[in-house]
Write a protein that holds these residues in place. Structure first.
Motif, PDB file in Angstrom:
ATOM      1  N   THR A  87       0.828  -1.209   0.000  1.00 29.22           N
ATOM      2  CA  THR A  87       0.000   0.000   0.000  1.00 29.22           C
ATOM      3  C   THR A  87       0.852   1.244   0.000  1.00 29.22           C
ATOM      4  O   THR A  87       0.555   2.220  -0.700  1.00 29.22           O
ATOM      5  CB  THR A  87      -0.913  -0.010   1.233  1.00 29.22           C
ATOM      6  OG1 THR A  87      -1.637  -1.233   1.269  1.00 29.22           O
ATOM      7  CG2 THR A  87      -1.866   1.166   1.200  1.00 29.22           C
ATOM      8  N   ASP A  91       0.874   4.210  -2.710  1.00 28.72           N
ATOM      9  CA  ASP A  91       0.622   5.603  -2.376  1.00 28.72           C
ATOM     10  C   ASP A  91       1.689   6.509  -2.951  1.00 28.72           C
ATOM     11  O   ASP A  91       1.391   7.567  -3.496  1.00 28.72           O
ATOM     12  CB  ASP A  91       0.558   5.780  -0.862  1.00 28.72           C
ATOM     13  CG  ASP A  91      -0.686   5.143  -0.264  1.00 28.72           C
ATOM     14  OD1 ASP A  91      -1.630   4.904  -1.054  1.00 28.72           O
ATOM     15  OD2 ASP A  91      -0.707   4.893   0.948  1.00 28.72           O
ATOM     16  N   LYS A 189     -16.658  11.005   0.937  1.00 29.31           N
ATOM     17  CA  LYS A 189     -15.429  10.308   1.326  1.00 29.31           C
ATOM     18  C   LYS A 189     -15.728   9.171   2.302  1.00 29.31           C
ATOM     19  O   LYS A 189     -15.134   8.084   2.193  1.00 29.31           O
ATOM     20  CB  LYS A 189     -14.456  11.300   1.947  1.00 29.31           C
ATOM     21  CG  LYS A 189     -13.980  12.386   0.985  1.00 29.31           C
ATOM     22  CD  LYS A 189     -13.083  13.389   1.711  1.00 29.31           C
ATOM     23  CE  LYS A 189     -12.656  14.515   0.782  1.00 29.31           C
ATOM     24  NZ  LYS A 189     -11.821  15.526   1.476  1.00 29.31           N
ATOM     25  N   ASP A 190     -16.633   9.432   3.249  1.00 38.34           N
ATOM     26  CA  ASP A 190     -16.973   8.386   4.221  1.00 38.34           C
ATOM     27  C   ASP A 190     -17.643   7.193   3.552  1.00 38.34           C
ATOM     28  O   ASP A 190     -17.331   6.036   3.864  1.00 38.34           O
ATOM     29  CB  ASP A 190     -17.895   8.955   5.305  1.00 38.34           C
ATOM     30  CG  ASP A 190     -17.204  10.014   6.153  1.00 38.34           C
ATOM     31  OD1 ASP A 190     -15.958  10.061   6.151  1.00 38.34           O
ATOM     32  OD2 ASP A 190     -17.916  10.811   6.804  1.00 38.34           O
ATOM     33  N   TRP A 192     -17.308   6.256   0.484  1.00 36.65           N
ATOM     34  CA  TRP A 192     -16.329   5.534  -0.341  1.00 36.65           C
ATOM     35  C   TRP A 192     -15.425   4.667   0.533  1.00 36.65           C
ATOM     36  O   TRP A 192     -15.126   3.519   0.181  1.00 36.65           O
ATOM     37  CB  TRP A 192     -15.507   6.546  -1.137  1.00 36.65           C
ATOM     38  CG  TRP A 192     -14.665   5.896  -2.194  1.00 36.65           C
ATOM     39  CD1 TRP A 192     -13.414   5.399  -2.063  1.00 36.65           C
ATOM     40  CD2 TRP A 192     -15.058   5.633  -3.548  1.00 36.65           C
ATOM     41  NE1 TRP A 192     -12.985   4.857  -3.246  1.00 36.65           N
ATOM     42  CE2 TRP A 192     -13.975   4.990  -4.185  1.00 36.65           C
ATOM     43  CE3 TRP A 192     -16.211   5.899  -4.286  1.00 36.65           C
ATOM     44  CZ2 TRP A 192     -14.001   4.616  -5.520  1.00 36.65           C
ATOM     45  CZ3 TRP A 192     -16.243   5.529  -5.609  1.00 36.65           C
ATOM     46  CH2 TRP A 192     -15.158   4.886  -6.224  1.00 36.65           C
ATOM     47  N   SER A 193     -14.974   5.227   1.653  1.00 34.36           N
ATOM     48  CA  SER A 193     -14.082   4.463   2.522  1.00 34.36           C
ATOM     49  C   SER A 193     -14.783   3.268   3.149  1.00 34.36           C
ATOM     50  O   SER A 193     -14.138   2.281   3.499  1.00 34.36           O
ATOM     51  CB  SER A 193     -13.513   5.369   3.612  1.00 34.36           C
ATOM     52  OG  SER A 193     -14.562   5.888   4.423  1.00 34.36           O
ATOM     53  N   SER A 194     -16.112   3.346   3.298  1.00 32.14           N
ATOM     54  CA  SER A 194     -16.862   2.220   3.862  1.00 32.14           C
ATOM     55  C   SER A 194     -17.427   1.307   2.781  1.00 32.14           C
ATOM     56  O   SER A 194     -18.331   0.509   3.040  1.00 32.14           O
ATOM     57  CB  SER A 194     -18.004   2.745   4.740  1.00 32.14           C
ATOM     58  OG  SER A 194     -18.888   3.559   3.984  1.00 32.14           O
ATOM     59  N   ASP A 195     -16.897   1.466   1.556  1.00 37.12           N
ATOM     60  CA  ASP A 195     -17.263   0.585   0.433  1.00 37.12           C
ATOM     61  C   ASP A 195     -18.736   0.710   0.042  1.00 37.12           C
ATOM     62  O   ASP A 195     -19.354  -0.252  -0.417  1.00 37.12           O
ATOM     63  CB  ASP A 195     -16.918  -0.867   0.765  1.00 37.12           C
ATOM     64  CG  ASP A 195     -16.786  -1.712  -0.498  1.00 37.12           C
ATOM     65  OD1 ASP A 195     -16.455  -1.134  -1.565  1.00 37.12           O
ATOM     66  OD2 ASP A 195     -17.031  -2.921  -0.435  1.00 37.12           O
ATOM     67  N   LYS A 197     -20.221   2.327  -2.591  1.00 33.70           N
ATOM     68  CA  LYS A 197     -19.967   3.030  -3.847  1.00 33.70           C
ATOM     69  C   LYS A 197     -21.244   3.626  -4.431  1.00 33.70           C
ATOM     70  O   LYS A 197     -21.226   4.720  -5.013  1.00 33.70           O
ATOM     71  CB  LYS A 197     -19.328   2.063  -4.857  1.00 33.70           C
ATOM     72  CG  LYS A 197     -18.037   1.411  -4.391  1.00 33.70           C
ATOM     73  CD  LYS A 197     -16.966   2.434  -4.121  1.00 33.70           C
ATOM     74  CE  LYS A 197     -15.606   1.788  -3.834  1.00 33.70           C
ATOM     75  NZ  LYS A 197     -15.581   0.979  -2.617  1.00 33.70           N
ATOM     76  N   LEU A 237     -11.264   9.587  -6.668  1.00 38.36           N
ATOM     77  CA  LEU A 237     -11.493   8.316  -5.968  1.00 38.36           C
ATOM     78  C   LEU A 237     -11.705   7.164  -6.949  1.00 38.36           C
ATOM     79  O   LEU A 237     -11.163   6.067  -6.773  1.00 38.36           O
ATOM     80  CB  LEU A 237     -12.698   8.453  -5.043  1.00 38.36           C
ATOM     81  CG  LEU A 237     -12.524   9.369  -3.826  1.00 38.36           C
ATOM     82  CD1 LEU A 237     -13.861   9.545  -3.112  1.00 38.36           C
ATOM     83  CD2 LEU A 237     -11.481   8.808  -2.872  1.00 38.36           C
ATOM     84  N   ARG A 241      -9.218   4.001  -7.485  1.00 34.02           N
ATOM     85  CA  ARG A 241      -9.773   2.659  -7.257  1.00 34.02           C
ATOM     86  C   ARG A 241      -9.408   1.732  -8.414  1.00 34.02           C
ATOM     87  O   ARG A 241      -8.948   0.608  -8.210  1.00 34.02           O
ATOM     88  CB  ARG A 241     -11.295   2.766  -7.102  1.00 34.02           C
ATOM     89  CG  ARG A 241     -12.064   1.468  -7.215  1.00 34.02           C
ATOM     90  CD  ARG A 241     -11.738   0.509  -6.106  1.00 34.02           C
ATOM     91  NE  ARG A 241     -12.553  -0.684  -6.171  1.00 34.02           N
ATOM     92  CZ  ARG A 241     -12.262  -1.825  -5.557  1.00 34.02           C
ATOM     93  NH1 ARG A 241     -11.178  -1.907  -4.818  1.00 34.02           N
ATOM     94  NH2 ARG A 241     -13.053  -2.862  -5.663  1.00 34.02           N
TER      95      ARG A 241
END
Length: 909
Positions: A87, A91, A189-190, A192-195, A197, A237, A241
């Motif tokens: 990762t 990055d 953002k939240d 997306w981070s919690s999948d 979509k 994002l 991805r």
């Protein structure tokens, strides 16, 4: 008992280092070191010989790194064991790619990010706003595992969004609206981070729909900036991805990858996103969301972006509102640049301006009570950006073509303004007279002409027009500017053209322009609403006229400064002027015009200081005033110089650093007088020097810092002594001695409280060095200053377990040893020290011996105290120091004292 005799000259010769001639050759300590590394490569082929290659580097090689070939085995093991390394690698690669994927433009291209803040600050509203907020509740997942069911569920969720699962928030202020937009950005953002979509896509669609709302039309440019920030986040994002799915065996995609490098899973995911977006029913959300992920076409095809741009451009034609359409084109330019620059021509603008003057737009403006000039300014950010993309590094012939198009459109002012803002300043400046002719023919009712002249002036501030046209250009522009009735419109234009005037004309024209500004801004105190523009004018004037004798000869410059009535603004302007003076004034000055003007400016800064002024601000103001004081010189007219310092002391009495600088300057003045007279003062110069000494003696007590006062007393006493002012020198040294008991235990240093013992020790050591050459006063007794100082040291309350007192006494022994010599190691010219006054008199030496015995007794008492407290380390150290100094002060007759030292030394040992 007496100190052994010292021959300082012979001792200096003995201790001098032996000089040995060295042949450095090409060596120089500042020359970079060149290291040659030779590597032997063995070839595996039969019969081959080894070959040696040499490489040079300008920096020293690290032997450890060279052994490891630049790798760290621990890092390699950690990388092999830790999956997080993958990762981290991704990055770092992503950050590099984000930088590389930015549009291929140079530093001369103004990015959108630099325009963002200006748009948000300029386009505001006080009217109430509304926003549609979705519920965004995630439905329970079905137990079915079929892919078709999953896709159908997601499509139904999107349909729910479009069929009214939202609520409208009304009566929001501008700040509430911006806060709500920021909440949506964070929700994106939240999610997306919690999948989630689909939820993220729903947020983006909802935000995109807001761009079709023009109910508060004057806020639309700012709304566009806020919403497109969310779209940019979404596009980034999605891109990251898909990019993360292309990592294979910890190897990410190369910088310039081709679609063949992308695996099928990533391509399928990318197509899935485009299919989801294609199912959006409404035109504006579908356009904006697809444009946001336009860069993802790189994963599918080399020409994917170029193929999509014409279709997206055609979609914009379906947007009926011209304001919404032009900002859609601007966003497409942002995400599609540089290929998009070839898809926009002047024909697009012809259609746009036809729509602006249509009945639909006119009726909308009537309903919202918005006038056409204000409405046209809403187009400026979008059109300016589009034309900037079109004109960036474009040939000059393109400008000629755009000018012809403008003429065919009847010299449309909005387009003409954007053309002047977009193309290179050199091209615009070369055609200045042509643009002035076109501006004259523009319709005044649509886009104000003064804004066009302002845009032209901004270009002329960056590039020079033909020399023969300079005066005519200024006359034509100022005819329009000076007729403006609105003070704000006037000052916005005048601010720009002042720079043009300063660049190309003399002080006479600059004075005329400043007089006109005063004439327009003084009535009804209009200047109070234009302080930023007036500050900008001052900044431009002093940038181009940095000869202050010429600047202050501009008749209207000082009256112009009088318009700054607000104290904070006035001080900032004064600081700006003083910074310019210190930066550009190379030689000292005594010009009365400059001195009077700058004294007034410095006084303005000084008078702004109050109890609430921060220390940093005080330091800054004091530094500027000190810079001015240092640049004032009346040459050999020392009396006039001293008069100036006296006036400055009364003017700047509230800034302690300025008073300190004045004391140093007066001391320097006294020493310059001594230098001119070569130490032989006449009656007049002796009286002048005493006046300088009196200035310092009167000023020092007004300072608050005790160590500043101590050091200045010592320094001023040394100056007085050098100028044969013996009684004045004694007065300074007595004042210093009487001030020592007032030294606090803790002092503030750089905002932190620190013990003062170390600072006091340093001062006293310097003081002892000076006292060696100070002659005794005939009425005060032998060594009256040394005795007084020893009494003060004895009574001073030292910190517990402090060694500073014994160190001071050790230095006193050095002083007393030097005082017993027949000839002192140094003297003050034309001042007879005690070696000359007493000539080695036995009574004088006896007094010194008594003082030595007293000091030694104090040291022994301290050592005994340390022994009782079992502080053996400190006792050992100080005993050793005393053993070192004893031979300097004692002869063989003083063996009992030496034995006492040695016994203490043995005890401590």
């Amino acid at each position: 008992m007496h100190a052994r005799s010292r021959n300082y000259v012979s001792e200096s010769e003995v201790c001098k280092l032996e000089s040995v001639p060295l042949d450095f050759g090409d060596y120089h300590p500042l020359k970079p070191i060149t290291v040659t590394e030779s590597k032997t490569k063995k070839m595996n082929r039969k019969g081959s010989t080894s070959s040696t290659s040499s490489s040079s580097s300008s920096s020293m090689l690290d032997p450890l790194s060279s052994v490891l070939d630049g790798t760290d085995p621990l890092s390699l093991f950690a990388a092999a064991a830790d999956p997080v390394t993958t990762t981290a690698t991704m990055d770092s690669t992503r950050k590099k790619r984000d930088k590389d994927d930015s549009p291929a433009v140079g530093s001369d291209f103004e990015p959108w990010s630099s325009k963002r803040g200006e748009i948000l600050a300029r386009y505001t509203t006080t009217e109430k706003l509304s926003i549609v907020s979705g519920s965004f509740s995630r439905k329970a997942a079905t137990t079915g595992s079929a892919v078709s069911e999953k896709v159908r569920t997601r499509l139904e969720e999107l349909d729910d969004l479009e069929e009214g699962s939202q609520k409208e928030l009304l009566n929001l202020t501008q700040q509430d609206y911006m806060n709500r937009i920021e909440e949506l950005n964070q929700s994106l953002k939240d999610a997306w981070s919690s999948d989630q979509k689909v939820k993220a896509l729903k947020i983006v669609i909802q935000c995109s729909k807001l761009l079709s709302d023009t109910t508060v039309i004057q806020f639309y440019p700012s709304k566009f900036v806020l919403i497109t920030d969310i779209l940019d986040t979404f596009g980034k994002l999605v891109y990251e991805r898909i990019q993360s799915m292309c990592v294979d065996n910890r190897v990410s995609l190369p910088d310039n990858f081709s679609p063949e490098c992308v695996n099928d899973t990533a391509k399928e995911t990318c197509l899935n996103w485009f299919f989801k977006i294609a199912s959006i029913r409404e035109l504006i959300p579908r356009f904006y969301v697809e444009a946001a992920i336009l860069k993802c076409n790189k994963f599918l095809s080399k020409t994917g972006i170029s193929e999509c741009l014409p279709r997206l451009t055609s979609m914009i034609r379906g947007i009926g509102d011209p304001l919404v359409a032009v900002y859609a084109r601007a966003y497409l330019c942002r995400v599609g640049y540089p290929p998009i620059k070839y898809l926009f021509t002047a024909t697009c603008f012809c259609l746009l301006f036809q729509q602006i003057h249509g009945d639909t737009v006119q009726n909308q403006l009537i309903v919202q009570c918005v006038e056409i000039p204000l409405y046209l300014t809403l187009y400026s950010p979008a059109i300016d950006w589009i034309l900037q993309c079109i004109a960036y590094r474009a040939p000059e012939i393109l400008l000629t073509e755009m000018m012809e198009r403008c003429k065919k459109l009847g010299n449309n002012a909005l387009l003409l303004n954007s053309v002047m803002s977009a193309f290179r300043a050199e091209f615009i400046a070369a055609r200045s007279m042509d643009f002035i002719g076109m501006i004259k023919e523009c319709d005044e009712s649509g886009f104000p002409k003064h804004l066009l002249f302002r845009s032209l002036g901004l270009n002329l501030a960056l590039a020079d027009p033909p020399e023969n046209d300079c005066l005519q250009i200024l006359n034509e522009a100022w005819k329009v500017i000076t007729k403006l009735k609105n003070p704000q419109d006037y000052i916005n234009c005048a601010e720009v053209w002042v720079e043009y005037t300063c660049r190309h004309f003399t002080k006479r024209e600059v004075n005329t322009v400043l007089a006109d500004v005063i004439k327009h801004m003084t009535p009804d105190r209009a200047f109070e609403d234009a302080y930023p523009q007036l500050q900008s004018i001052i900044q431009k004037v002093i940038t181009y006229i940095y000869d202050f004798s010429l600047l202050f000869s501009v008749e209207k410059f000082l009256p112009f400064l009088d318009m700054f009535q607000k104290e904070s603004v006035r001080v900032e302007v004064c600081k700006c002027i003083m910074e310019s003076f210190i930066k550009h004034q190379q030689e000292s000055t005594k010009d009365p015009v400059i001195l009077n003007a700058l004294l007034h400016i410095c006084k303005t800064m000084h008078d702004s200081v109050n109890a609430l002024t921060l220390e940093d601000e005080k330091r800054m103001l004091a530094a500027l005033i000190n810079g001015f004081i240092k640049m004032v010189s009346f040459g050999r007219d020392f009396e006039q110089q001293l008069s100036f310092y006296v006036e400055a002391r009364s003017t700047f009495c509230n800034l302690e650093p300025v008073l300190v600088q004045l004391i140093h300057s007066v001391n320097q003045l006294a020493m310059e007088t001594r230098k001119v007279m070569k130490g032989n003062h006449s009656r007049k110069t002796a009286a002048f020097v005493r006046a300088c000494v009196a200035f310092c003696f009167i000023t020092i007590p007004s300072l608050s810092s005790i160590f500043t006062r101590l050091n200045l007393y010592l320094h001023s006493g040394q100056v007085a002594l050098a100028n044969q002012c013996l009684s004045q020198a004694d007065a300074f040294f007595k004042a210093a001695v009487s001030l020592v008991p007032e030294v606090p235990k803790m002092i503030s240093v750089d905002g932190k409280m620190r013990p003062s013992d170390a600072f006091l020790l340093e001062f006293l050591c310097n003081f002892f060095s000076t006292l060696l050459v100070v002659p005794d006063h005939p009425e005060q007794g032998v060594l009256f200053l040394v005795r007084g100082l020893l009494n003060v040291i004895q009574d001073y309350t030292w910190e517990d377990n402090s060694d500073d007192k014994i160190r001071i006494y050790t230095n006193v022994l050095h002083l007393l040893s030097a005082m017993t010599q027949e000839a002192y190691i140094y003297h003050v010219d034309k001042v007879d020290s005690n070696d000359t006054l007493y000539g080695g008199d036995s009574k004088f030496l006896a007094e010194i011996n008594k003082l030595c015995e007293t000091v030694i007794a104090q040291i022994l008492d301290h050592l005994k105290t340390l022994g009782k407290e079992e502080n053996w380390r400190q006792c050992h150290s100080h005993s050793f120091d005393c053993c070192v100094v004893t031979p300097k002060i004692c002869s063989l007759s003083a063996l009992p004292v030496v034995s006492s030292w040695l016994s203490n030394f043995s005890l401590c040992k």
